[in-house]
Scaffold this motif. Structure first.
Motif, PDB file in Angstrom:
ATOM      1  N   ASN A 150      42.644  41.617  37.598  1.00 14.62           N
ATOM      2  CA  ASN A 150      42.651  41.682  39.158  1.00 14.62           C
ATOM      3  C   ASN A 150      44.098  41.934  39.313  1.00 14.62           C
ATOM      4  OD1 ASN A 150      42.901  41.305  41.691  1.00 14.62           O
ATOM      5  ND2 ASN A 150      41.684  39.421  41.712  1.00 14.62           N
ATOM      6  N   VAL A 151      44.705  43.199  39.673  1.00 14.38           N
ATOM      7  CA  VAL A 151      45.917  43.325  39.702  1.00 14.38           C
ATOM      8  C   VAL A 151      46.241  44.357  40.948  1.00 14.38           C
ATOM      9  CG1 VAL A 151      48.022  44.567  38.710  1.00 14.38           C
ATOM     10  CG2 VAL A 151      46.272  43.524  37.271  1.00 14.38           C
ATOM     11  N   THR A 152      47.189  44.041  41.740  1.00 12.39           N
ATOM     12  CA  THR A 152      47.550  44.723  42.767  1.00 12.39           C
ATOM     13  C   THR A 152      48.853  45.267  43.030  1.00 12.39           C
ATOM     14  OG1 THR A 152      46.166  43.292  44.111  1.00 12.39           O
ATOM     15  CG2 THR A 152      47.207  44.957  45.714  1.00 12.39           C
ATOM     16  N   ILE A 153      49.069  46.563  43.217  1.00 15.94           N
ATOM     17  CA  ILE A 153      50.524  47.156  42.998  1.00 15.94           C
ATOM     18  C   ILE A 153      50.810  47.155  44.418  1.00 15.94           C
ATOM     19  CG2 ILE A 153      52.197  48.767  42.279  1.00 15.94           C
ATOM     20  CD1 ILE A 153      50.167  49.506  40.112  1.00 15.94           C
ATOM     21  N   ALA A 161      53.684  44.187  40.773  1.00 16.88           N
ATOM     22  CA  ALA A 161      52.495  43.965  40.656  1.00 16.88           C
ATOM     23  C   ALA A 161      51.948  42.585  40.832  1.00 16.88           C
ATOM     24  CB  ALA A 161      52.037  44.618  39.073  1.00 16.88           C
ATOM     25  N   LEU A 162      51.119  42.209  41.558  1.00 15.58           N
ATOM     26  CA  LEU A 162      50.458  40.799  41.839  1.00 15.58           C
ATOM     27  C   LEU A 162      49.356  40.777  40.878  1.00 15.58           C
ATOM     28  CD1 LEU A 162      50.702  38.207  43.083  1.00 15.58           C
ATOM     29  CD2 LEU A 162      49.285  39.093  44.833  1.00 15.58           C
ATOM     30  N   VAL A 163      49.326  39.840  39.699  1.00 19.12           N
ATOM     31  CA  VAL A 163      48.359  39.646  38.824  1.00 19.12           C
ATOM     32  C   VAL A 163      47.571  38.128  39.110  1.00 19.12           C
ATOM     33  CG1 VAL A 163      47.563  39.739  36.563  1.00 19.12           C
ATOM     34  CG2 VAL A 163      49.688  40.937  37.274  1.00 19.12           C
ATOM     35  N   ARG A 164      46.387  38.407  39.439  1.00 15.47           N
ATOM     36  CA  ARG A 164      45.558  37.161  39.778  1.00 15.47           C
ATOM     37  C   ARG A 164      44.678  36.988  38.341  1.00 15.47           C
ATOM     38  NH1 ARG A 164      45.170  39.360  44.945  1.00 15.47           N
ATOM     39  NH2 ARG A 164      46.427  38.301  46.687  1.00 15.47           N
ATOM     40  N   GLY A 165      44.980  35.757  37.805  1.00 14.04           N
ATOM     41  CA  GLY A 165      44.225  35.335  36.701  1.00 14.04           C
ATOM     42  C   GLY A 165      42.559  35.555  36.751  1.00 14.04           C
ATOM     43  N   VAL A 166      41.971  35.987  35.701  1.00 14.65           N
ATOM     44  CA  VAL A 166      40.363  36.015  35.894  1.00 14.65           C
ATOM     45  C   VAL A 166      39.891  35.205  34.608  1.00 14.65           C
ATOM     46  CG1 VAL A 166      40.191  38.384  36.802  1.00 14.65           C
ATOM     47  CG2 VAL A 166      40.462  38.307  34.566  1.00 14.65           C
ATOM     48  N   PRO A 167      38.822  34.641  34.592  1.00 12.23           N
ATOM     49  CA  PRO A 167      38.410  33.822  33.862  1.00 12.23           C
ATOM     50  C   PRO A 167      37.911  34.707  32.563  1.00 12.23           C
ATOM     51  CG  PRO A 167      36.766  33.662  35.835  1.00 12.23           C
ATOM     52  CD  PRO A 167      37.812  34.397  36.049  1.00 12.23           C
TER      53      PRO A 167
END
Ligand code: UD1
Length: 427
Positions: free
Chosen positions: A353-356, A361-367
């Motif tokens: 889950n990454v938004t540039i 780049a904002l990386v939101r950790g995923v399980p």
């Protein structure tokens, strides 16, 4: 074209031997052009880029002999390079387009032969990457440089002169080019706002061994005293800090425990601090660095790439791969190169889950990540996909492995020996 297939989910345990630095070896090999006496380099990694540089130097007239280093594979190659006579001052498009670092021959050829023709590198997968600073610096030393037919055509009929040059922006390659040009220039060259990367320091040490006085080593002001001729020298290449950081991130990704033999913690301090903040332990050992993540989840940490001693751009993609599995979010900002986020769409295909947003780049950790068929157009981006694959469910196939082979020596063997389920598919 070869591919690498990884089945995720195995912890890395054991040891990995760190090779000699690719980015230090390339300019060190070019330094051989400065002297008619032999330059012996130990601990050179076995990589496609090194082979390309050998081809380039051979066509300039450099005799190159290679022997397995002490302990065979384990200690890289020893290269003896001798440029008794330069037979061509042209670096052709065919070779330069394969490897941008070819542009490093410009300063050395020009200072020794008073002329050089070097193909412009052309488009690059990570942004525009111009060579304007290399040109401006050499002009300050008295060179005349034109562009003709896609080539930089440089002349210095009376030889280069020492000069004071302040880089408007920190550039590793331009600093190296000017250091080599200064070695045979008349008088003293002072380079301000020079790059301070360990690879620059390694080149400075080698130039000193070749008989060129260099002052301010490791600082942003380098003073180089031009000499009429260089001596023979022998030099051992520093360990690859980017390979060290890459494997540290791979170990962290699998919650593993690995000793990186030959790695140097002092060369990766900022990356090590960042990894510690993320919950990874890095400790010096008698032989290198021990990396462990044995308890607890990874934590999201923000990262900004910067010239050395900042966080290296060459570890940005790998750090992002790691952050895809962290608890919380990580803001990753790339300040060194534009367009160095090509790994993002591929990581997203694996469930990241990454938004540039511009250079961040904002990386939101995923399980969890899921294996996929992926590819990248740059070596660090490619290895970041392999790191993601180590922790993904199922199989990940990384295509275009020739990018990995440019910068990572026997990646599948090194990871496989630590327990990764990884294989190279030929074809
Ligand atoms: C070297 C490394 C590369 C690493 C980079 C930054 C080698 C062989 N490669 O590349 O792996 O990612 O340092 O640590 O050592 N720039 C200009 N004009 C120039 C030169 C550079 O604008 O004349 C810009 C570049 O586009 C880039 C920045 O300066 O944005 C830094 O580039 P530079 O340090 O020169 O990188 P390289 O030497 O090409």
């Amino acid at each position: 074209m070869d591919r690498i297939r990884i089945k995720g989910g195995r912890q890395l345990k054991g040891e990995i031997r760190i090779s000699g630095s690719k980015n230090a070896s390339l300019p060190l090999m070019v330094a051989a052009l400065l002297s008619d006496k032999p330059l012996t380099l130990h601990n050179v990694p076995r990589l496609a880029d090194i082979t390309t540089m050998i081809q380039l130097l051979q066509q300039h007239g450099v005799e190159v002999s290679a022997a397995a280093g002490e302990n065979g594979h384990a200690h890289g190659t020893t290269l003896v390079l001798r440029a008794e006579k330069i037979v061509s001052t042209t670096a052709p498009y065919d070779i330069v387009r394969k490897m941008r670092a070819s542009v490093l021959v410009l300063g050395a050829l020009l200072t020794r032969e008073r002329e050089a023709r070097v193909s412009l590198p052309g488009g690059c997968a990570i942004g525009a990457r111009p060579v304007d600073l290399h040109i401006a610096g050499l002009k300050a030393m008295g060179a005349e440089i034109d562009i003709d037919g896609g080539y930089l055509v440089a002349k210095a009929p009376g030889g280069l002169r020492g000069a004071r040059y302040t880089f408007p922006k920190v550039s590793v390659g331009a600093t190296e080019n000017l250091m080599m040009a200064a070695a045979l220039a008349k008088g003293t060259t002072v380079l301000d706002n020079a790059a301070r990367e360990p690879e620059i320091t390694d080149l400075a040490h080698c130039l000193i061994a070749l008989g060129v006085p260099v002052d301010g080593v490791g600082t942003e002001t380098l003073t180089i005293e031009g000499v009429p001729a260089l001596k023979a020298a022998e030099h051992s290449v520093i360990p690859d800090r980017i390979e060290t950081g890459t494997y540290a991130m791979a170990v962290a990704m699998t919650a593993g425990d690995v000793e990186l033999v030959g790695g140097r913690l002092d060369l990766i301090e900022t990356a090590a601090q960042t990894l510690r903040a993320a919950g990874v332990s890095l400790e010096p050992t008698a032989r290198g660095v021990r990396v462990q993540r044995t308890n607890g989840a990874l934590r999201g940490v923000d990262v900004m790439t910067e010239p050395y001693p900042g966080f290296p751009t060459d570890l940005q993609a790998q750090m992002m791969a790691l952050m895809t599995r962290a608890e919380g979010a990580a803001m990753i900002t790339e300040t060194v190169f534009e367009s160095r986020f090509m790994h993002v769409p591929e990581l997203s295909r694996m469930g990241a889950n990454v938004t540039i947003h511009h250079e961040s780049a904002l990386v939101r950790g995923v399980p969890k990540l899921r294996g996929a068929e992926v590819m990248a157009t740059d070596l660090r981006a490619s290895v970041s996909l392999a790191i993601a694959g180590l922790a993904a469910e199922g199989h990940t196939t990384v295509n275009r492995v020739y990018h990995l082979d440019r910068g990572y020596e026997r990646l599948e063997e090194k990871l496989g020996a630590c327990g990764a389920d990884i294989e190279r598919l030929k074809g």
